[in-house]
Design a protein around this motif. Sequence first.
Motif, PDB file in Angstrom:
ATOM      1  N   GLU A 339       0.826  -1.210   0.000  1.00 48.81           N
ATOM      2  CA  GLU A 339       0.000   0.000   0.000  1.00 48.81           C
ATOM      3  C   GLU A 339       0.858   1.258   0.000  1.00 48.81           C
ATOM      4  OE1 GLU A 339      -4.073  -1.428   2.292  1.00 48.81           O
ATOM      5  OE2 GLU A 339      -2.292  -0.899   3.475  1.00 48.81           O
ATOM      6  N   MET A 340       1.927   1.232   0.769  1.00 55.82           N
ATOM      7  CA  MET A 340       2.790   2.409   0.823  1.00 55.82           C
ATOM      8  C   MET A 340       3.572   2.589  -0.475  1.00 55.82           C
ATOM      9  SD  MET A 340       1.603   3.247   3.634  1.00 55.82           S
ATOM     10  CE  MET A 340       2.437   4.811   3.900  1.00 55.82           C
ATOM     11  N   ALA A 341       3.893   1.484  -1.151  1.00 58.87           N
ATOM     12  CA  ALA A 341       4.537   1.587  -2.460  1.00 58.87           C
ATOM     13  C   ALA A 341       3.575   2.202  -3.471  1.00 58.87           C
ATOM     14  CB  ALA A 341       4.995   0.204  -2.927  1.00 58.87           C
ATOM     15  N   ALA A 342       2.294   1.833  -3.377  1.00 64.20           N
ATOM     16  CA  ALA A 342       1.288   2.430  -4.258  1.00 64.20           C
ATOM     17  C   ALA A 342       1.150   3.921  -3.975  1.00 64.20           C
ATOM     18  CB  ALA A 342      -0.050   1.721  -4.071  1.00 64.20           C
ATOM     19  N   MET A 343       1.248   4.285  -2.713  1.00 63.07           N
ATOM     20  CA  MET A 343       1.204   5.699  -2.330  1.00 63.07           C
ATOM     21  C   MET A 343       2.370   6.460  -2.962  1.00 63.07           C
ATOM     22  SD  MET A 343      -0.053   8.120  -0.147  1.00 63.07           S
ATOM     23  CE  MET A 343       0.463   9.485   0.885  1.00 63.07           C
ATOM     24  N   LEU A 344       3.545   5.882  -2.931  1.00 64.12           N
ATOM     25  CA  LEU A 344       4.717   6.527  -3.524  1.00 64.12           C
ATOM     26  C   LEU A 344       4.565   6.668  -5.038  1.00 64.12           C
ATOM     27  CD1 LEU A 344       7.590   4.832  -1.493  1.00 64.12           C
ATOM     28  CD2 LEU A 344       6.821   7.214  -1.316  1.00 64.12           C
ATOM     29  N   ARG A 345       4.022   5.666  -5.687  1.00 67.47           N
ATOM     30  CA  ARG A 345       3.799   5.762  -7.137  1.00 67.47           C
ATOM     31  C   ARG A 345       2.821   6.890  -7.454  1.00 67.47           C
ATOM     32  NH1 ARG A 345       3.893   0.055  -6.610  1.00 67.47           N
ATOM     33  NH2 ARG A 345       1.597  -0.066  -6.655  1.00 67.47           N
ATOM     34  N   ALA A 346       1.778   7.006  -6.629  1.00 67.11           N
ATOM     35  CA  ALA A 346       0.815   8.079  -6.837  1.00 67.11           C
ATOM     36  C   ALA A 346       1.478   9.442  -6.622  1.00 67.11           C
ATOM     37  CB  ALA A 346      -0.366   7.898  -5.896  1.00 67.11           C
ATOM     38  N   LEU A 347       2.311   9.553  -5.601  1.00 63.71           N
ATOM     39  CA  LEU A 347       3.003  10.819  -5.350  1.00 63.71           C
ATOM     40  C   LEU A 347       3.941  11.177  -6.495  1.00 63.71           C
ATOM     41  CD1 LEU A 347       3.830  10.491  -1.542  1.00 63.71           C
ATOM     42  CD2 LEU A 347       2.262  12.143  -2.594  1.00 63.71           C
ATOM     43  N   ASP A 348       4.629  10.176  -7.040  1.00 60.06           N
ATOM     44  CA  ASP A 348       5.521  10.447  -8.165  1.00 60.06           C
ATOM     45  C   ASP A 348       4.727  10.991  -9.363  1.00 60.06           C
ATOM     46  OD1 ASP A 348       7.756   9.662  -6.782  1.00 60.06           O
ATOM     47  OD2 ASP A 348       7.730   7.600  -7.549  1.00 60.06           O
ATOM     48  N   GLU A 349       3.562  10.420  -9.573  1.00 61.80           N
ATOM     49  CA  GLU A 349       2.711  10.889 -10.668  1.00 61.80           C
ATOM     50  C   GLU A 349       2.213  12.312 -10.404  1.00 61.80           C
ATOM     51  OE1 GLU A 349      -1.760   9.850 -12.218  1.00 61.80           O
ATOM     52  OE2 GLU A 349      -0.413   8.154 -11.866  1.00 61.80           O
ATOM     53  N   ILE A 350       1.788  12.550  -9.171  1.00 62.15           N
ATOM     54  CA  ILE A 350       1.246  13.860  -8.802  1.00 62.15           C
ATOM     55  C   ILE A 350       2.333  14.941  -8.852  1.00 62.15           C
ATOM     56  CG2 ILE A 350       0.266  15.209  -6.921  1.00 62.15           C
ATOM     57  CD1 ILE A 350      -1.094  12.541  -6.008  1.00 62.15           C
TER      58      ILE A 350
END
Length: 357
Positions: A339-350
């Motif tokens: 879940e935290m890796a998915a959060m990081l991917r979303a932050l990279d996109e944002i």
Amino acid sequence: MFLSEKIRAIEPYVPGEQPPPGSMIKLNTNENPYPPSRAVEGAILGEIENLRLYPEINAERFLLAVAKIEGLKPENVFAGNGSDEVLSLCFPAFFGEGRPVRFPALSYSFYPSFAQLFSVPYGTAPMKGDDGLEIDPEALLAGGGVVLANPNAPSGRALPLTAVRRLAAALLARGEVLVVDEAYTAFGGESARPLIEEFPNLLVVRTLSKDHSLAGLRVGYALGEKGLIDGLRRVKDSFNSYPLDRLAIAAATAAIEDGAYTKACIEKIVATRDWFYGEALKRGFTGQNSKTNFLFLRHGEREGAWLYDELKKRRILVRRFARPGIEEYLRISVGTREEMAAMLRALDEILGGGGKP
């Protein structure tokens, strides 16, 4: 029209959003990302046939289990419907007219609601530090008893046990109670439990919601000198003698007895927290690491409200408080590594896609 003047004046606590299970990556209410001990399932099933009977009045089975683990007597343990209920009972039990209470200006926002509900005069102690997120123990001693979340929420920072000891001693000298809310202590704080025998004015309050993965069950407890526990029971028995049902008592007892499982889950959460914190810093976030199962961070260049909205668009839910001084911070619960890796991917996109400065 029909409400009392007191209820109209109260500002109720606002809980975090609760979307349907599985609809989002839910990192907003500091729940444990792992299921409870397998022993909980068997305990619940074994109690179903007894549901026609009222539960134990004081959750005696659970008290015995906690007392054994803590090296106390059952008379030194109190159980309630979540630590929120236990904390609420502290206000009429220990504070009131002529006995004010004080807590940090930035802390669990249920405390002022409890004080208002029970007509307890209260004050808030100003924070200190460069970012205004540090607790000032001296400011807490300005008058009245004290309720202290340690580690604190939403900052995730903790006072050392030496500071808690000084607070307890100063309050004891003037006949006041210190309530220490240890909802997050298992994730890196120092428990005040070792001080209980020394300070009869000290009450330690805990929950099974965070470290034992039982947020949906609602079980909390308090540890303290018998007189304090008796006070809580007097309040409880004035309006609800059975705050814990049979399923909750059975499940909570099974969970607290499986210490090895709880320890393993905590270790995974702490490891994930520390890893995510390092990754967040690489992406421009600032703030201290935490002693809890969440992080309280702000970005150096992007607005907190915008980040919150962008994450929610991507079905990731964090918590943001629209309060002056902390409105740019996001409180991010620690989920699984995935879940935290998915959060990081979303932050990279944002963060890579532009947006508000």
